[in-house]
Design an enzyme around this catalytic site. Sequence first.
Site, PDB file in Angstrom:
ATOM      1  N   LYS A 185     -48.162  -8.395  24.395  1.00 45.14           N
ATOM      2  CA  LYS A 185     -47.869  -8.828  23.022  1.00 45.14           C
ATOM      3  C   LYS A 185     -48.182 -10.314  22.846  1.00 45.14           C
ATOM      4  CE  LYS A 185     -43.497  -7.546  23.194  1.00 45.14           C
ATOM      5  NZ  LYS A 185     -43.499  -7.061  24.604  1.00 45.14           N
ATOM      6  N   ARG A 221     -34.964  -4.604  31.995  1.00 42.09           N
ATOM      7  CA  ARG A 221     -35.643  -4.806  30.709  1.00 42.09           C
ATOM      8  C   ARG A 221     -36.411  -3.562  30.287  1.00 42.09           C
ATOM      9  NH1 ARG A 221     -38.676  -9.943  32.300  1.00 42.09           N
ATOM     10  NH2 ARG A 221     -39.763  -9.767  30.333  1.00 42.09           N
ATOM     11  N   ARG A 240     -46.952 -12.548  36.066  1.00 40.94           N
ATOM     12  CA  ARG A 240     -47.129 -13.399  34.881  1.00 40.94           C
ATOM     13  C   ARG A 240     -46.774 -14.850  35.195  1.00 40.94           C
ATOM     14  NH1 ARG A 240     -44.613 -11.551  29.325  1.00 40.94           N
ATOM     15  NH2 ARG A 240     -42.744 -11.159  30.567  1.00 40.94           N
ATOM     16  N   ARG A 299     -41.337 -17.213  34.581  1.00 41.69           N
ATOM     17  CA  ARG A 299     -40.102 -17.094  33.815  1.00 41.69           C
ATOM     18  C   ARG A 299     -38.976 -16.610  34.707  1.00 41.69           C
ATOM     19  NH1 ARG A 299     -41.574 -13.679  28.527  1.00 41.69           N
ATOM     20  NH2 ARG A 299     -39.584 -12.741  29.120  1.00 41.69           N
ATOM     21  N   ARG A 349     -36.395  -5.341  17.967  1.00 38.59           N
ATOM     22  CA  ARG A 349     -36.244  -4.636  19.239  1.00 38.59           C
ATOM     23  C   ARG A 349     -35.192  -3.540  19.159  1.00 38.59           C
ATOM     24  NH1 ARG A 349     -38.300  -9.161  22.667  1.00 38.59           N
ATOM     25  NH2 ARG A 349     -38.724  -8.280  24.708  1.00 38.59           N
TER      26      ARG A 349
HETATM   27  P1  ADP Z   1     -41.222 -10.033  26.909  1.00 32.75           P
HETATM   28  O1  ADP Z   1     -42.370 -10.920  26.544  1.00 32.75           O
HETATM   29  O2  ADP Z   1     -41.168  -9.787  28.372  1.00 32.75           O
HETATM   30  O3  ADP Z   1     -41.221  -8.779  26.079  1.00 32.75           O
HETATM   31  P2  ADP Z   1     -39.531 -11.838  25.417  1.00 32.75           P
HETATM   32  O4  ADP Z   1     -40.034 -13.181  25.736  1.00 32.75           O
HETATM   33  O5  ADP Z   1     -39.973 -11.237  24.102  1.00 32.75           O
HETATM   34  O6  ADP Z   1     -39.884 -10.833  26.603  1.00 32.75           O
HETATM   35  O7  ADP Z   1     -37.931 -11.821  25.433  1.00 32.75           O
HETATM   36  C1  ADP Z   1     -37.196 -12.379  26.489  1.00 32.75           C
HETATM   37  C2  ADP Z   1     -35.721 -12.101  26.283  1.00 32.75           C
HETATM   38  O8  ADP Z   1     -35.251 -12.706  25.068  1.00 32.75           O
HETATM   39  C3  ADP Z   1     -35.341 -10.624  26.142  1.00 32.75           C
HETATM   40  O9  ADP Z   1     -35.191  -9.968  27.398  1.00 32.75           O
HETATM   41  C4  ADP Z   1     -34.007 -10.735  25.381  1.00 32.75           C
HETATM   42  O10 ADP Z   1     -32.951 -11.138  26.235  1.00 32.75           O
HETATM   43  C5  ADP Z   1     -34.297 -11.894  24.414  1.00 32.75           C
HETATM   44  N1  ADP Z   1     -34.860 -11.392  23.141  1.00 32.75           N
HETATM   45  C6  ADP Z   1     -36.081 -11.689  22.631  1.00 32.75           C
HETATM   46  N2  ADP Z   1     -36.277 -11.064  21.457  1.00 32.75           N
HETATM   47  C7  ADP Z   1     -35.149 -10.351  21.212  1.00 32.75           C
HETATM   48  C8  ADP Z   1     -34.727  -9.477  20.168  1.00 32.75           C
HETATM   49  N3  ADP Z   1     -35.523  -9.206  19.125  1.00 32.75           N
HETATM   50  N4  ADP Z   1     -33.500  -8.909  20.273  1.00 32.75           N
HETATM   51  C9  ADP Z   1     -32.682  -9.175  21.297  1.00 32.75           C
HETATM   52  N5  ADP Z   1     -33.013  -9.970  22.322  1.00 32.75           N
HETATM   53  C10 ADP Z   1     -34.234 -10.567  22.290  1.00 32.75           C
HETATM   54  P1  ADP Z   2     -45.596  -9.370  26.614  1.00 33.62           P
HETATM   55  O1  ADP Z   2     -45.565 -10.537  25.647  1.00 33.62           O
HETATM   56  O2  ADP Z   2     -45.813  -8.054  25.918  1.00 33.62           O
HETATM   57  O3  ADP Z   2     -44.415  -9.334  27.532  1.00 33.62           O
HETATM   58  P2  ADP Z   2     -47.823 -10.808  27.939  1.00 33.62           P
HETATM   59  O4  ADP Z   2     -48.846 -11.022  26.876  1.00 33.62           O
HETATM   60  O5  ADP Z   2     -47.033 -11.967  28.372  1.00 33.62           O
HETATM   61  O6  ADP Z   2     -46.878  -9.537  27.535  1.00 33.62           O
HETATM   62  O7  ADP Z   2     -48.569 -10.137  29.191  1.00 33.62           O
HETATM   63  C1  ADP Z   2     -47.841  -9.763  30.365  1.00 33.62           C
HETATM   64  C2  ADP Z   2     -48.677 -10.087  31.597  1.00 33.62           C
HETATM   65  O8  ADP Z   2     -49.816  -9.200  31.658  1.00 33.62           O
HETATM   66  C3  ADP Z   2     -49.251 -11.496  31.605  1.00 33.62           C
HETATM   67  O9  ADP Z   2     -49.301 -11.917  32.953  1.00 33.62           O
HETATM   68  C4  ADP Z   2     -50.655 -11.321  31.020  1.00 33.62           C
HETATM   69  O10 ADP Z   2     -51.554 -12.319  31.479  1.00 33.62           O
HETATM   70  C5  ADP Z   2     -51.031  -9.948  31.553  1.00 33.62           C
HETATM   71  N1  ADP Z   2     -51.868  -9.193  30.617  1.00 33.62           N
HETATM   72  C6  ADP Z   2     -51.889  -9.244  29.260  1.00 33.62           C
HETATM   73  N2  ADP Z   2     -52.797  -8.376  28.748  1.00 33.62           N
HETATM   74  C7  ADP Z   2     -53.350  -7.746  29.807  1.00 33.62           C
HETATM   75  C8  ADP Z   2     -54.362  -6.715  29.943  1.00 33.62           C
HETATM   76  N3  ADP Z   2     -54.942  -6.179  28.858  1.00 33.62           N
HETATM   77  N4  ADP Z   2     -54.683  -6.311  31.186  1.00 33.62           N
HETATM   78  C9  ADP Z   2     -54.070  -6.864  32.294  1.00 33.62           C
HETATM   79  N5  ADP Z   2     -53.124  -7.822  32.244  1.00 33.62           N
HETATM   80  C10 ADP Z   2     -52.761  -8.260  31.014  1.00 33.62           C
END
Ligand code: ADP
Ligand code: ADP
Length: 217
Positions: free
Chosen positions: A13, A171, A127, A160, A88
């Site tokens: 994302k 998660r 990541r 992170r 979410r």
């Molecule tokens: P990821 O990129 O791995 O999906 P995020 O960076 O979006 O994770 O979120 C990290 C953490 O922040 C989540 O595990 C949660 O604790 C909190 N968080 C982020 N967005 C939301 C949301 N919309 N509702 C509740 N908690 C959230």
């Molecule tokens: P999210 O915000 O959904 O948690 P990220 O964009 O941070 O996801 O991506 C999660 C991890 O996967 C990062 O280390 C990123 O560089 C890697 N990644 C993202 N897109 C791809 C893809 N299409 N193929 C392989 N790895 C990817």
Amino acid sequence: MRIVLLGPPGAGKGTQAKKIATRYNIPHISTGDLFRENLKNKTPLGQKAKAYMDAGKLVPDELVIALVEDRITKDDCRSGYLLDGFPRTVAQASALATFNEKLGKPLNYALNIDVPESLLIERIVGRRVCPKCGASYHIEFNPPKVDGQCDIDGADLVQRADDSEETVKTRLNVYNSESAPLVDYYHFKGVLVNVDGNQKPDEVTSAVFNILDGGAK
Ligand code: ADP
Ligand code: ADP
């Protein structure tokens, strides 16, 4: 254009959000980034969110909803926004729908990045992120040009705190029980578009642009 991005942790994302925001000139609003910023600055909101984030659990709806409603009413969101990591839960999605209805500004797309669960742990554990601009890299799949440094601003990349294998499992469970139902929710609303996230990052971006450029829904 008003878009929400759906997909499990590690779906890509954040990676895609940066490209979408640049191309369509809309702000990229990541609730995860907003919470991490609040944590770093030790704000009251950051202090309230910390324990949930550390454990890989969701921050309570009312805190997140207030944060997002405040952010999307800022001037830079007048012509649209891209929400990454929100909603979410179905309660968050309904709150957003009610809020947008009041403003007369409904969502155009819920873009769901679809990735098999078996790939997610590897993606998340590898990541590395830029603490300065939020750019996301992967040690193997998407490495920076210079080892350990952000391509955009040269800052040292970090892992992170919640990207440990143990927290990731929580998660993913939370995603399956709380967030996965949003795919059906937005399908029912008629704004869902799916993209195959199991391709190279650039290929995913092309697929996304194709959808958003073409207006396909
Ligand atoms: P990821 O990129 O791995 O999906 P995020 O960076 O979006 O994770 O979120 C990290 C953490 O922040 C989540 O595990 C949660 O604790 C909190 N968080 C982020 N967005 C939301 C949301 N919309 N509702 C509740 N908690 C959230
Ligand atoms: P999210 O915000 O959904 O948690 P990220 O964009 O941070 O996801 O991506 C999660 C991890 O996967 C990062 O280390 C990123 O560089 C890697 N990644 C993202 N897109 C791809 C893809 N299409 N193929 C392989 N790895 C990817």
